[in-house]
Design an enzyme around this catalytic site. Sequence first.
Site, PDB file in Angstrom:
ATOM      1  N   VAL A   1     -88.603   6.633 -19.016  1.00  0.00           N
ATOM      2  CA  VAL A   1     -88.810   5.686 -17.916  1.00  0.00           C
ATOM      3  C   VAL A   1     -89.700   4.578 -18.467  1.00  0.00           C
ATOM      4  CG1 VAL A   1     -89.810   5.369 -15.614  1.00  0.00           C
ATOM      5  CG2 VAL A   1     -88.577   7.490 -16.157  1.00  0.00           C
TER       6      VAL A   1
ATOM      7  N   TYR B   1     -92.327   4.756 -28.477  1.00  0.00           N
ATOM      8  CA  TYR B   1     -93.354   5.545 -27.792  1.00  0.00           C
ATOM      9  C   TYR B   1     -93.693   6.809 -28.572  1.00  0.00           C
ATOM     10  CZ  TYR B   1     -95.603   8.518 -24.320  1.00  0.00           C
ATOM     11  OH  TYR B   1     -96.475   9.353 -23.673  1.00  0.00           O
ATOM     12  N   GLU B   2     -92.671   7.453 -29.126  1.00  0.00           N
ATOM     13  CA  GLU B   2     -92.868   8.704 -29.863  1.00  0.00           C
ATOM     14  C   GLU B   2     -93.259   8.483 -31.319  1.00  0.00           C
ATOM     15  OE1 GLU B   2     -89.259  10.964 -29.223  1.00  0.00           O
ATOM     16  OE2 GLU B   2     -89.970  11.636 -27.250  1.00  0.00           O
TER      17      GLU B   2
ATOM     18  N   GLY C   1     -95.016   7.094 -13.005  1.00  0.00           N
ATOM     19  CA  GLY C   1     -95.906   7.458 -11.919  1.00  0.00           C
ATOM     20  C   GLY C   1     -95.352   7.125 -10.547  1.00  0.00           C
TER      21      GLY C   1
ATOM     22  N   TYR D   1     -94.346  17.890 -16.514  1.00  0.00           N
ATOM     23  CA  TYR D   1     -93.371  18.988 -16.485  1.00  0.00           C
ATOM     24  C   TYR D   1     -93.964  20.250 -15.864  1.00  0.00           C
ATOM     25  CZ  TYR D   1     -90.683  16.031 -19.691  1.00  0.00           C
ATOM     26  OH  TYR D   1     -89.989  14.995 -20.268  1.00  0.00           O
TER      27      TYR D   1
ATOM     28  N   GLY E   1     -92.356   8.356  -9.447  1.00  0.00           N
ATOM     29  CA  GLY E   1     -91.420   9.392  -9.032  1.00  0.00           C
ATOM     30  C   GLY E   1     -90.037   9.301  -9.650  1.00  0.00           C
TER      31      GLY E   1
ATOM     32  N   GLY F   1     -89.024   9.723 -12.880  1.00  0.00           N
ATOM     33  CA  GLY F   1     -88.749  10.851 -13.768  1.00  0.00           C
ATOM     34  C   GLY F   1     -88.495  12.131 -12.990  1.00  0.00           C
TER      35      GLY F   1
END
Length: 161
Positions: free
Chosen positions: A86, A24-25, A92, A130, A94, A96
Site C-alpha cells: 500500500v 521499501y524492502e 493506516g 498482521y 484500513g 491493507g
Amino acid sequence: MQIKSATLEDVPVILSFIRQLADYEKLAHEVIATEDSLRKHLFGSKPYAEVILSYLDNVPVGFALFFHNFSTFLGKPGLYLEDLFVLPEKRGSGIGQKMLAYLACLAKERGCGRLEWWVLDWNEPAIHFYQRLGAQAMNEWTVYRVTGEALNDLAEQWKSA
C-alpha cells in the site's frame, strides 16, 4: 475504496508497485521483472499468479499478488500471498486490512484451508499489523531458496543423471 482483479492493462501499475515495494524492502537491485514478463506470467496462456488492486477515488493505491499452493496435511489448496503493498501515504487507513479480508474471503470461496505469507523479520509495522489480524508467525520453519546459478546447477544434476 474498491478492490478489483487486475487486468492486462494494469501491468504498468503492477510493475510500479513492485518497484516501490522493492525500494521499501531495500531490494530494488533484485527487481528484474519487466512489463513483458508480467504480461506473460500473469495474463498469458498459463497464468502463474493473480493480482488485485485497491483504489481510492479511482486511483490505484495498493496491490496484492497471490497464487495457489497446496497443503498435503490439509489435503486442500491454499492461497499464498507473495506481495502486499500500500502506498506509504495511504497506510493506516484500513486498505491493507481490507485487501487481506478480501483474500481470506476468496480463499474460503475457493475451498482453501489457509492463507499464508512471509514477512521480513525487521518489518515491525507489518508484523504488528498482521498480529492484530490474528496471523501467527511460523517461527519453527526456516525458508530455503535455490535461485540463480545454484538453481542451474541443481537442474543440471537431473539432466546428467
